[in-house]
Design a protein around this motif. Structure first.
Motif, mmCIF file in Angstrom:
data_model
loop_
_atom_site.group_PDB
_atom_site.id
_atom_site.type_symbol
_atom_site.label_atom_id
_atom_site.label_comp_id
_atom_site.label_asym_id
_atom_site.label_seq_id
_atom_site.Cartn_x
_atom_site.Cartn_y
_atom_site.Cartn_z
ATOM 1 N N ASP A 135 0.840 -1.210 0.000
ATOM 2 C CA ASP A 135 0.000 0.000 0.000
ATOM 3 C C ASP A 135 0.873 1.257 0.000
ATOM 4 O OD1 ASP A 135 -2.101 -1.706 0.185
ATOM 5 O OD2 ASP A 135 -2.604 -1.244 2.281
ATOM 6 N N ARG A 136 0.349 2.334 -0.566
ATOM 7 C CA ARG A 136 1.122 3.572 -0.636
ATOM 8 C C ARG A 136 0.715 4.568 0.451
ATOM 9 N NH1 ARG A 136 -0.312 0.339 -3.956
ATOM 10 N NH2 ARG A 136 -1.776 1.736 -4.971
ATOM 11 N N VAL A 137 1.728 5.167 1.058
ATOM 12 C CA VAL A 137 1.522 6.172 2.102
ATOM 13 C C VAL A 137 2.239 7.450 1.672
ATOM 14 C CG1 VAL A 137 2.028 6.774 4.507
ATOM 15 C CG2 VAL A 137 1.381 4.411 3.915
ATOM 16 N N ALA A 138 1.497 8.561 1.633
ATOM 17 C CA ALA A 138 2.131 9.837 1.277
ATOM 18 C C ALA A 138 2.638 10.508 2.545
ATOM 19 C CB ALA A 138 1.128 10.743 0.565
ATOM 20 N N VAL A 160 4.744 1.287 0.839
ATOM 21 C CA VAL A 160 5.562 2.051 -0.100
ATOM 22 C C VAL A 160 5.366 3.533 0.203
ATOM 23 C CG1 VAL A 160 5.918 2.536 -2.569
ATOM 24 C CG2 VAL A 160 5.061 0.285 -1.830
ATOM 25 N N HIS A 161 6.450 4.262 0.484
ATOM 26 C CA HIS A 161 6.206 5.676 0.754
ATOM 27 C C HIS A 161 6.419 6.546 -0.474
ATOM 28 C CE1 HIS A 161 10.548 6.422 1.308
ATOM 29 N NE2 HIS A 161 10.602 5.501 2.247
ATOM 30 N N SER A 162 5.678 7.640 -0.456
ATOM 31 C CA SER A 162 5.856 8.668 -1.473
ATOM 32 C C SER A 162 6.001 9.966 -0.701
ATOM 33 C CB SER A 162 4.631 8.706 -2.389
ATOM 34 O OG SER A 162 4.652 9.887 -3.160
ATOM 35 N N VAL A 163 7.231 10.426 -0.565
ATOM 36 C CA VAL A 163 7.463 11.645 0.206
ATOM 37 C C VAL A 163 7.292 12.832 -0.729
ATOM 38 C CG1 VAL A 163 9.086 12.950 1.641
ATOM 39 C CG2 VAL A 163 9.094 10.440 1.719
ATOM 40 N N VAL A 164 6.466 13.771 -0.308
ATOM 41 C CA VAL A 164 6.247 14.977 -1.100
ATOM 42 C C VAL A 164 6.842 16.140 -0.314
ATOM 43 C CG1 VAL A 164 4.523 16.466 -2.184
ATOM 44 C CG2 VAL A 164 4.124 13.985 -2.032
ATOM 45 N N GLU A 257 13.117 -7.497 -4.158
ATOM 46 C CA GLU A 257 12.528 -6.627 -5.183
ATOM 47 C C GLU A 257 11.205 -6.003 -4.748
ATOM 48 O OE1 GLU A 257 13.584 -5.174 -7.764
ATOM 49 O OE2 GLU A 257 15.524 -6.156 -7.943
ATOM 50 N N HIS A 258 10.858 -6.156 -3.471
ATOM 51 C CA HIS A 258 9.637 -5.521 -2.981
ATOM 52 C C HIS A 258 9.795 -3.999 -3.088
ATOM 53 C CE1 HIS A 258 5.884 -5.643 -0.765
ATOM 54 N NE2 HIS A 258 6.330 -4.623 -0.051
ATOM 55 N N PRO A 259 8.760 -3.276 -3.584
ATOM 56 C CA PRO A 259 8.884 -1.824 -3.714
ATOM 57 C C PRO A 259 9.122 -1.149 -2.370
ATOM 58 C CG PRO A 259 6.803 -2.596 -4.664
ATOM 59 C CD PRO A 259 7.481 -3.785 -4.070
ATOM 60 N N LEU A 260 10.017 -0.156 -2.363
ATOM 61 C CA LEU A 260 10.312 0.584 -1.136
ATOM 62 C C LEU A 260 9.697 1.986 -1.187
ATOM 63 C CD1 LEU A 260 11.887 0.766 1.578
ATOM 64 C CD2 LEU A 260 13.888 1.474 0.257
ATOM 65 N N PHE A 261 9.897 2.673 -2.311
ATOM 66 C CA PHE A 261 9.298 4.014 -2.397
ATOM 67 C C PHE A 261 9.119 4.464 -3.837
ATOM 68 C CE2 PHE A 261 13.906 4.959 -1.957
ATOM 69 C CZ PHE A 261 14.123 5.859 -2.994
ATOM 70 N N ILE A 262 8.249 5.480 -3.943
ATOM 71 C CA ILE A 262 8.080 6.214 -5.195
ATOM 72 C C ILE A 262 8.546 7.630 -4.873
ATOM 73 C CG2 ILE A 262 6.423 7.080 -6.898
ATOM 74 C CD1 ILE A 262 4.470 4.917 -5.769
#
Ligand code: ATP
Ligand code: MG
Length: 648
Positions: A135-138, A160-164, A257-262
């Motif tokens: 799941d993605r967390v901003a 999976v983090h997405s830092v803005v 290969e698990h996604p870490l971040f976008i």
């Protein structure tokens, strides 16, 4: 398009490592030998030595389906465990992980044991809110410890983090939330900037106001103390929620290969791209480069990277690299010049920072103010300096080494990108003879080439920079847009990665970055690089900072147009007209008549992205008399108006 420039700037000094530094250096020539003898074996050995694997890998690289690489893919690890628990288990729980310094001067230290405890609770909190692996967390936070804690908590549960970046607008935030379909946003009521509180929660409210969004909950850290509106059921106070969850959390392994971040790129050239990074390879190369490029002795060094966590440099060299290596570091919420222009130097003195990593744009703004400001502080704890983000002009390199570094310590210029995840080209301190202005050598295990238009390698001269073999921390794609991924980076040269930057190889085989390929100019059939003309301008005693663009020109195809900021001490010494004449002549003398700027505009500011890079695209619009293009990633949108008033 090729980049061909046949001249040398005047700076030809070389700096040998001192025998004392070389004697204690972490890196060694043996690293290059090992990587040359067996590149994949070298990376496998690094991955095993630097990281803890919940399940050991047996395969190093799968490149059967380029450009989609898999590294260490049958292994399992937990990224947060590698950055936290294992240091505590190894008996280093009392070591300081973060010396956090707030903008108003408040401060807080976190030991590895304390940071681990916080991340465990935050991981439990996210799980209780229904966040599961993938799941993605901003994350939209200022530079406070909770930013690091949130990122690691997300990683710990395989989300999976997405830092803005906290300076982005509601619209930029919403675009990024939607693009990644984030279910949670972690924010703060507000943060401090230049002595004032700026709202963050309000911006999140605005971002989520229109239409259905994927966001279920907004977690709010109290920082600014400013008033916030509250949406019952959706909004939750971080501290209250943390108090209610279990303190224990056992980290489980996830596939390498698990996604870490976008993370979205800076947007210097166009629409930001959601760059995807995964776990095992990314952590291997960030840890490896952090240790060797920064000569890290974790038991005694204090590392400080000034980048915001909203940028890749903050991800790789504030969070993952340093913490994987058990380093002690400074985390700073504020800006370099508030409440006084010596703020950074004061922090170096206070925490006895030994390794300092920043951007040329910052260095040049300090040059503009003059050396008397840093000279008021005790900077003798420093033993290594780093630079990233743009080409560092030789002049700025020398100033950095002398004024900040006391004249004797190594400066490493590190080239890399959001896409590369970690440093790719850099000298190794204690090993390499340093050349001001050149990023020099690929780090061990990385294959870099400069190619001509036809894809043939150039052994000396200019061309396009490519990475010719897959590397552990390479991007795994653009989130939700595999076509753009292939088109942008892989279409041009097959299975070699096209970085979008021009570069030149000199007679020693050292690499000089020449700027973005989009920024290269063609004057009367000669290819000229923005970086080298800018370096020439900055080498003149009048100049603090310079940006050069190619503007269309009836006679020469393109003409060189320069925008120059004068040093504070020189502003009254010459008129703008005189400065312009002197600088045009200077470039002609130093590089050649072909590079003489058609115009030199003396300005007070340059348009920069929020990560501090010059947006030449906008200056080109101005120089060509067009309407100014998209300015949404500018740190200060009014700058373009000020510049154009000056110029027109
Ligand atoms: P976008 O790709 O969205 O236009 P961006 O390229 O500015 O934005 P980043 O990934 O933050 O986003 O920056 C990487 C770029 O920064 C490199 O491609 C290069 O142009 C420049 N760069 C970084 N480090 C160096 C360096 N040491 N020397 C020269 N240029 C550098
Ligand atoms: Mg880029």
């Amino acid at each position: 398009m090729s980049v061909q420039i046949d001249h040398n700037l005047e700076e030809i000094r070389r700096f040998r490592p001192s025998p004392e530094f070389a004697a204690q250096a972490v890196a060694s020539l043996a690293l290059y030998d090992a990587a040359k003898a067996d590149r994949l074996g070298f990376w496998a050995a690094q991955a095993k030595e630097l990281l803890h694997w919940h399940r050991p890998f047996t395969r190093t690289l799968d490149w059967t389906n380029p450009p989609f690489a898999k590294w260490f893919d049958d292994g399992e690890l937990n990224v947060a465990y590698n950055c936290l628990d294992r240091h505590v288990e190894a008996g280093n729980g009392n070591r300081i992980a973060l010396h956090w310094e707030g903008e108003p001067g408040d401060s807080r230290d976190y030991s590895y044991a304390e940071l681990t405890a916080e991340v465990k609770k935050a991981a439990n909190l996210l799980t209780s809110l229904g966040v599961s692996a993938g799941d993605r967390v901003a994350i939209y936070l200022p530079m406070i410890p909770e930013a690091v804690i949130s990122m690691l908590a997300v990683a710990r549960i395989g989300a999976v983090h997405s830092v803005v970046f906290g300076g982005f607008s509601a619209e930029s935030l919403r675009t990024r939330i939607d693009d990644a379909s984030a279910s949670i946003v972690i924010t703060a009521d507000g943060g401090y900037r230049k002595g004032k509180v700026f709202p963050l929660k309000t911006t999140v409210d605005t971002a989520l106001a229109d239409g259905e969004s994927t966001v279920r909950n907004v977690l709010v850290v109290k920082r600014g103390g400013n008033e916030v509106e509250w949406t019952e059921g959706r909004d939750l106070w971080w501290r209250d929620e943390l108090a209610a969850v279990d303190a224990e959390h056992v980290a489980k392994g996830f596939p390498a290969e698990h996604p870490l971040f976008i993370l979205y790129t800076s947007g210097t050239t166009g629409k930001p791209k959601g760059i995807l990074h995964t776990s095992g390879g990314y952590l291997t190369q960030t840890a490896f480069t952090h240790k060797n490029v920064f000569d890290l002795h974790p038991e005694k060094d204090v590392f400080w990277c000034t980048a915001d966590i909203g940028w890749i440099t903050g991800h790789s060299y504030v969070v993952y690299g340093p913490l994987a290596n058990g380093a002690t570091q400074v985390l700073f919420e504020g800006t370099p010049d508030s409440p006084h222009p010596g703020r950074w130097w004061e922090i170096i003195e206070k925490y006895k920072v030994s390794i300092f990593y920043t951007a040329p744009t910052a260095i040049r703004s300090f040059m503009k103010l003059g050396r008397q400001i840093p000279q008021e502080f005790n900077l003798r704890s420093l033993r290594l300096l780093g630079s990233v983000g743009e080409p560092i002009n030789p002049e700025a390199w020398i100033w950095y080494r002398h004024v900040i570094g006391g004249g004797s310590i190594p400066v490493v210029d590190t080239w890399w990108q959001t896409e590369t995840g970690a440093i790719m080209i850099s000298a190794l301190p204690g090993i390499t003879d340093l050349k001001p202005g050149s990023a020099q050598t690929p780090v061990p295990g990385i294959e870099i080439e400069v190619l001509d238009d036809n894809g043939a390698p150039v052994s000396e001269g200019g061309g396009l920079l490519v990475v010719s073999e897959p590397w552990p921390s390479m991007l795994r794609g653009i989130w939700g847009d595999p076509e753009r991924f292939t088109e942008t980076y892989w279409e041009k040269f097959g299975d070699r990665y096209f970085a979008g930057d021009g570069a030149r190889i000199d007679e020693d085989g050292d690499i000089w970055l020449l700027g973005r390929v989009d920024d290269v100019m063609n004057v009367s059939g000669h290819r000229l690089s923005t970086a080298e003309i800018e370096s020439s301008l900055v080498a003149h005693p009048l100049t603090a900072e310079a940006a050069v663009v190619g503007a269309s020109d009836e006679t020469t195809g393109q003409a060189v147009v320069a925008f120059v900021i004068l040093k504070a001490s020189q502003e009254d010494a010459v008129s703008p007209e005189e400065a312009s004449v002197l600088l045009r002549a200077h470039v002609a003398r130093q590089i050649g008549a072909i590079a003489r700027p058609r115009e030199v505009f003396i300005v007070n500011e340059l348009p920069k992205t929020r990560s501090g890079k010059i947006m030449r695209r906008l200056l080109r619009d101005l120089a060509e008399g067009r309407e100014i293009g998209d300015t949404t990633t500018l740190s200060d949108a009014s700058v373009m108006q000020v510049i154009s008033d000056k110029v027109r």
